[in-house]
Design a protein around this motif. Structure first.
Motif, PDB file in Angstrom:
ATOM      1  N   VAL A  54       0.926  -1.306  -0.103  1.00 38.81           N
ATOM      2  CA  VAL A  54       0.095  -0.133  -0.043  1.00 38.81           C
ATOM      3  C   VAL A  54       1.048   1.416   0.013  1.00 38.81           C
ATOM      4  N   ASN A  55       0.633   2.204  -1.050  1.00 42.67           N
ATOM      5  CA  ASN A  55       1.646   3.241  -1.046  1.00 42.67           C
ATOM      6  C   ASN A  55       0.732   4.878  -1.074  1.00 42.67           C
ATOM      7  N   GLU A  56      -0.417   4.672  -0.480  1.00 41.44           N
ATOM      8  CA  GLU A  56      -1.092   5.848  -0.419  1.00 41.44           C
ATOM      9  C   GLU A  56      -2.192   5.758   0.715  1.00 41.44           C
ATOM     10  N   ASN A  57      -2.780   7.044   1.132  1.00 43.49           N
ATOM     11  CA  ASN A  57      -3.707   7.142   2.133  1.00 43.49           C
ATOM     12  C   ASN A  57      -3.459   6.393   3.250  1.00 43.49           C
ATOM     13  N   LEU A  58      -2.229   6.424   3.903  1.00 39.34           N
ATOM     14  CA  LEU A  58      -2.041   5.482   4.942  1.00 39.34           C
ATOM     15  C   LEU A  58      -1.862   6.585   6.442  1.00 39.34           C
ATOM     16  N   PRO A  59      -2.902   6.054   7.434  1.00 37.69           N
ATOM     17  CA  PRO A  59      -2.428   6.891   8.736  1.00 37.69           C
ATOM     18  C   PRO A  59      -1.214   6.417   9.200  1.00 37.69           C
ATOM     19  N   ALA A 108       1.402   3.511   8.502  1.00 42.15           N
ATOM     20  CA  ALA A 108       2.942   3.849   8.158  1.00 42.15           C
ATOM     21  C   ALA A 108       3.496   4.065   9.738  1.00 42.15           C
ATOM     22  N   VAL A 109       4.426   3.882   9.951  1.00 45.07           N
ATOM     23  CA  VAL A 109       5.248   4.066  11.092  1.00 45.07           C
ATOM     24  C   VAL A 109       6.436   4.963  11.090  1.00 45.07           C
ATOM     25  N   VAL A 110       6.270   5.994  11.755  1.00 45.18           N
ATOM     26  CA  VAL A 110       7.728   7.013  11.458  1.00 45.18           C
ATOM     27  C   VAL A 110       8.172   7.110  13.048  1.00 45.18           C
ATOM     28  N   ILE A 111       9.486   6.732  13.037  1.00 45.65           N
ATOM     29  CA  ILE A 111      10.050   6.634  14.385  1.00 45.65           C
ATOM     30  C   ILE A 111      11.285   7.712  13.982  1.00 45.65           C
ATOM     31  N   GLN A 112      11.319   8.636  15.128  1.00 43.65           N
ATOM     32  CA  GLN A 112      12.276   9.795  15.119  1.00 43.65           C
ATOM     33  C   GLN A 112      12.985  10.191  16.280  1.00 43.65           C
ATOM     34  N   ASP A 113      14.493  10.205  16.031  1.00 39.89           N
ATOM     35  CA  ASP A 113      15.359  10.543  16.935  1.00 39.89           C
ATOM     36  C   ASP A 113      14.948  12.174  17.478  1.00 39.89           C
ATOM     37  N   VAL A 114      14.789  12.463  18.830  1.00 41.71           N
ATOM     38  CA  VAL A 114      14.436  13.980  19.062  1.00 41.71           C
ATOM     39  C   VAL A 114      15.834  14.622  18.953  1.00 41.71           C
ATOM     40  N   ARG A 115      15.599  15.832  18.944  1.00 45.69           N
ATOM     41  CA  ARG A 115      16.616  16.810  18.799  1.00 45.69           C
ATOM     42  C   ARG A 115      17.897  16.572  19.510  1.00 45.69           C
TER      43      ARG A 115
END
Length: 694
Positions: A177-182, A208-215
């Motif tokens: 799936v490549n669109e309309n992803l929560p 979609a899962v987004v994992i980010q290193d904070v500043r």
């Protein structure tokens, strides 16, 4: 040979085979959605499995035959040949005591058929074919679609903030799936690679899962200043997600502790794309929760501060055998240099900013959240050391309509739904939950995908009452079936120690008296914790500590019937001192028939901040002042035959740095002994106000 299936959050991740002395696994390749060939479990692979699933397969393989025998019993308590202690919850269902991440046993037909392990945000299950419906897997099958997506690592991206700092961000998408992803967003100071596998479950279910290193952490640019930039950086990150071609423009956030703090910081930005929170043991604002509860400086945070003192997370820095020596270093800004060998800028910043100012205001998400409406699921425990952060979250959302807020509060510490026993304080066999990750997913499914799954029709508040071993429900928090009950302090002037004459009574007292004690900063009373454990809200037995002369104890008569309280406790004290400033530390304990006194809730205030954290107002010698303290939350039934105790002192070694009783408070090389008084009766009606269930 014995064959089991290994699940996490309702997803089958591996087949496990116990063949004589060997263990084999056939694991799911999440990137192809296919099972790999069967292979022998190596020690290295077993360590990874143990870290994720909290079940040591090699250890279990060595014990399972003995387990088959020792759990073939109707006895309530079982001690295994390996010294492990279990308690029967129901026939064939045994919970493991005295351990974090218990491996609970389901025993049937003369053998172990399942091992179930709850942890803070998910549950792992090892189960024989045909016994799945004996576990929470039955609900997963009935309530969640079974179709799974393969995982695709989309890549590492630099999210550019408004001040041109690049935040290192990993993106995972369903491969088909490549669109309309929560999106489920995780922002962390601990390294975005840590435990990333536990978030694949959301991708497999279409997120979609987004994992980010904070500043300033791990691979992100910028300076690490805890909490300072999280409102703006969270806002910028969510805007970046919403503008990706795969995004549905609906973002949810999940995580605990600092990962909970960043959710509320993002909510404070009023970002239009933030559509749901799953706030777990969230850190709160500076002077209410951390690092300055009630104006005092929380020394119990040092373990965490050491672990995040460099750009990469180093949990090994939390564990020391010289914490007593470290806590005695003065001045306080020398602690990092002497204990770690280098300076820590953010600790120095905390020390320099003594009063509440624009710096502390900037990181105060509670005050910055204006008219927020983000649907929020709040999970915490009575003994969470960030419990005051949850108190603030509950306050912000108290007027939410049905279905927009859900609250789950258990008898848990900061590491959450993970043990039946805290510091040798046992809780009942209902203390842990097995449906939290199911509830979290349904919350996201409803608010990010519009799936009408009924989670918004369930009770708004679910909470566990200690003493009763019961989960209860309510429509709001504070719970509606309660009343404010005042319990007054009284004595003949000698409430020192638990052997003194201090009493708690349910009627107002006309006689004016006072109790006094000398507080010496060089001989502080102890707040009983293990600093290296990094858990500073745990219950403990204060029976011995309450024998100190500088602790005032006020105790009810023996209760003639059960008495249940649910909520935080408002403390109103009339105090005086011969010092310009001093702290007041209060605790509520449950005293059993044998005199054991178990701490349930606590609170603290520096007297100079009795009216406002923004401006110190020093005490005049022996003048009487009214102070108010809000304690942590609890739901507890004081059983018939028990007593309610309230204690007052001015120190809490390990928890906070001792107040010097001078204008410089906790950070002073000069100290004085304070003679402190608690006035009660007549015009000084010192009392605690509890929310009594009716």
């Amino acid at each position: 040979m014995r064959e089991f299936k290994l699940y996490l959050s309702g997803i089958l991740y591996a087949y496990v085979y116990f063949e004589n002395d060997n263990i084999f696994v056939k694991e799911l390749d999440v990137f192809t959605n296919k099972f790999l060939d069967k292979e022998e479990l190596t020690s290295e692979k077993n360590q990874l499995y143990t870290a994720i699933y909290k079940i040591d397969l090699k250890d279990l393989g060595e014990k399972i035959t003995a387990y088959d025998k020792c759990f073939s019993t109707d006895e309530k308590y079982v001690t295994t040949p390996f010294g492990e202690r279990y308690e029967m919850h129901s026939s064939g269902n045994f919970v493991q005591r005295d351990i974090k991440f218990p491996n609970n046993i389901l025993h049937e037909d003369g053998r172990v058929v399942a091992v179930v392990c709850p942890s803070r945000e998910y549950v792992s299950i090892l189960v024989e074919e045909g016994f799945e419906d004996k576990t929470i897997l039955k609900r997963w099958k009935e309530e969640i679609p079974s179709d799974l997506h393969p995982v695709k690592y989309e890549g590492c991206f630099d999210v550019l903030t408004r001040d041109n700092v690049k935040l290192s961000t990993d993106v995972y998408l369903p491969a088909d799936v490549n669109e309309n992803l929560p999106t489920v967003l995780v922002r962390t100071p601990y390294g975005k690679e840590m435990n990333k596998e536990t978030y694949y479950k959301f991708v497999q279910r279409g997120y979609a899962v987004v994992i980010q290193d904070v500043r300033g952490r791990n691979l992100s640019e910028g300076t690490w200043e805890p909490q300072l930039y999280e409102v703006e950086d969270g806002d910028d990150t969510i805007n970046w997600i919403a503008n990706q071609p795969w995004s549905s423009k609906k973002v949810g956030m999940i995580g605990g502790s600092y990962l909970g703090y960043v959710q509320w910081a993002a909510a404070a930005s009023n970002n239009p794309y933030l559509a749901a929170l799953v706030s777990v043991v969230c850190a709160g604002s500076a002077f209410v929760d951390i690092p300055r509860r009630g104006g005092a400086l929380i020394s119990g945070m040092l373990a965490w501060s050491f672990a995040v003192s460099q750009q990469m997370f180093k949990p090994e820095l939390m564990v020391r055998d010289d914490w007593d020596d470290v806590l005695d270093i003065r001045p306080l800004n020398k602690i990092p240099e002497k204990a770690l060998g280098y300076k820590v800028d953010f600790i120095e910043e905390w020390l320099e900013r003594t009063d509440y100012d624009e710096y502390w205001a900037r990181i105060n998400w509670h005050d910055r959240c204006k008219d927020i409406k983000v649907p929020t699921l709040i999970m915490s425990g009575w003994f969470d050391d960030n419990g005051m952060g949850t108190t603030e979250a509950l306050d912000l959302t108290k007027d939410y309509p049905q279905g927009k807020r859900k609250v789950i509060l258990g008898p848990w510490q900061h590491s959450g739904n993970s043990t039946y026993d805290l510091h040798k304080v046992p809780f009942g066999t209902n203390a842990l939950r097995f449906d939290l990750d199911l509830i979290f997913l349904k919350w996201f499914d409803l608010h990010l995908r519009g799936i009408q799954n009924g989670i918004d029709k369930t009770p708004a508040v679910e909470y566990y009452t200690v003493g009763d071993n019961k989960w209860k429900t309510a429509n709001n928090w504070p719970v509606e079936n309660s009343k404010c009950t005042a319990i007054y302090l009284t004595s003949d002037g000698h409430a020192n120690t638990s052997f003194g004459d201090g009493k708690l009574v349910f009627e107002e007292i006309s006689d004016e008296k006072f109790d006094e004690y000398a507080y010496d900063p060089e001989n502080p009373s102890t707040f009983i914790i293990d600093m290296s454990e990094n858990e500073i809200g745990v219950p403990e037995d204060y029976t011995e500590e309450e024998k100190r002369d500088d602790i005032l104890c006020y105790t009810t008569d023996t209760l003639e019937e059960d008495f249940t309280i649910t909520g935080d406790i408002d403390v109103e004290l009339y105090i005086s001192s011969d010092a310009v400033d001093t702290d007041f530390m209060v605790r509520i304990t449950d005293v059993d028939e044998n005199g054991k006194s178990i701490k349930l809730a606590d609170g603290i205030i520096s007297a100079k901040y009795r009216n406002s954290f923004e401006k110190a107002e020093y005490l005049e010698k022996d003048k009487v002042y009214k102070i108010n303290i809000l304690t942590t939350k609890i739901s507890n039934t004081f059983k018939k035959g028990h007593k309610i105790r309230f204690t007052v002192t001015s120190s809490a070694k390990n928890f906070v740095f001792p107040n010097s009783n001078t204008k410089d408070g906790f950070n002073s090389t000069e100290i004085v002994i304070a003679n402190n008084k608690i006035h009660h009766g007549g015009q000084y009606p010192s009392k605690i106000i509890v929310k009594q269930e009716i």
